[in-house]
Design a protein around this motif. Structure first.
Motif, mmCIF file in Angstrom:
data_model
loop_
_atom_site.group_PDB
_atom_site.id
_atom_site.type_symbol
_atom_site.label_atom_id
_atom_site.label_comp_id
_atom_site.label_asym_id
_atom_site.label_seq_id
_atom_site.Cartn_x
_atom_site.Cartn_y
_atom_site.Cartn_z
ATOM 1 N N GLY A 55 0.829 -1.199 0.000
ATOM 2 C CA GLY A 55 0.000 0.000 0.000
ATOM 3 C C GLY A 55 0.866 1.253 0.000
ATOM 4 N N LYS A 56 0.226 2.389 -0.203
ATOM 5 C CA LYS A 56 0.970 3.653 -0.227
ATOM 6 C C LYS A 56 1.590 3.950 1.134
ATOM 7 N N ASP A 61 -2.895 1.654 4.279
ATOM 8 C CA ASP A 61 -3.596 1.429 3.009
ATOM 9 C C ASP A 61 -3.527 -0.028 2.586
#
Length: 150
Positions: free
Chosen positions: A56-57, A61
């Motif tokens: 994820g970022k 996330d």
């Protein structure tokens, strides 16, 4: 004749080439968080499977698996061309991409082991003051043999 050592060397080289190409040459923002983790070759050196994972970022996330898969599918031809140019073999292997589930499996295993350790610790604490049931020495001794009627 299958040369497993050569297939392993080619798989390692393909992994490096694809990872570098995704990082430097493929200009797709959906591939920004894709990490190539492994590659495998068939014995006939015609097919390569590249394993990847997506992060994820940030830590909170969820990774976008679907868009990463679509981006890799779209870039497959370009990646095969890059692999063929850098590999220098007569036949450039076809590339297929699979999600690497090892990180998730190992995280799950770590959670299970942590629960087991916690249960072991709770049992150890509960048994600290415990004493064995019955006599202190439950085994027969020679003085018991003299007193018995057998």
């Amino acid at each position: 004749m299958v040369d497993h050592a050569r297939a392993a060397r080619m798989a390692k080289r393909i992994q490096q080439i694809v990872a570098t190409a995704i990082e430097r040459e493929i200009k797709d923002p959906r591939l920004e968080f894709v990490t190539v983790t492994d590659a495998r070759m068939t014995g006939d050196l015609h097919d390569a499977t590249v394993f990847y994972t997506v992060r994820g970022k940030n830590l909170e996330d969820e990774p976008d698996w679907a868009s990463a898969e679509r981006a890799l599918t779209k870039a497959r031809g370009q990646l095969r061309k890059i692999v063929g140019d850098q590999l220098g073999v007569r036949f450039t292997p076809t590339l297929s991409f699979e999600v690497d589930t090892v990180p998730e499996a190992s995280a799950h295993l770590e959670e299970v082991l942590a629960k087991a350790r916690a249960q072991d610790e709770a049992i150890r604490k509960a048994s600290e003051g415990a004493k064995p049931a019955g006599e202190a020495n439950p085994y027969r001794t020679s003085s018991d043999d003299e007193n018995s009627e057998w």
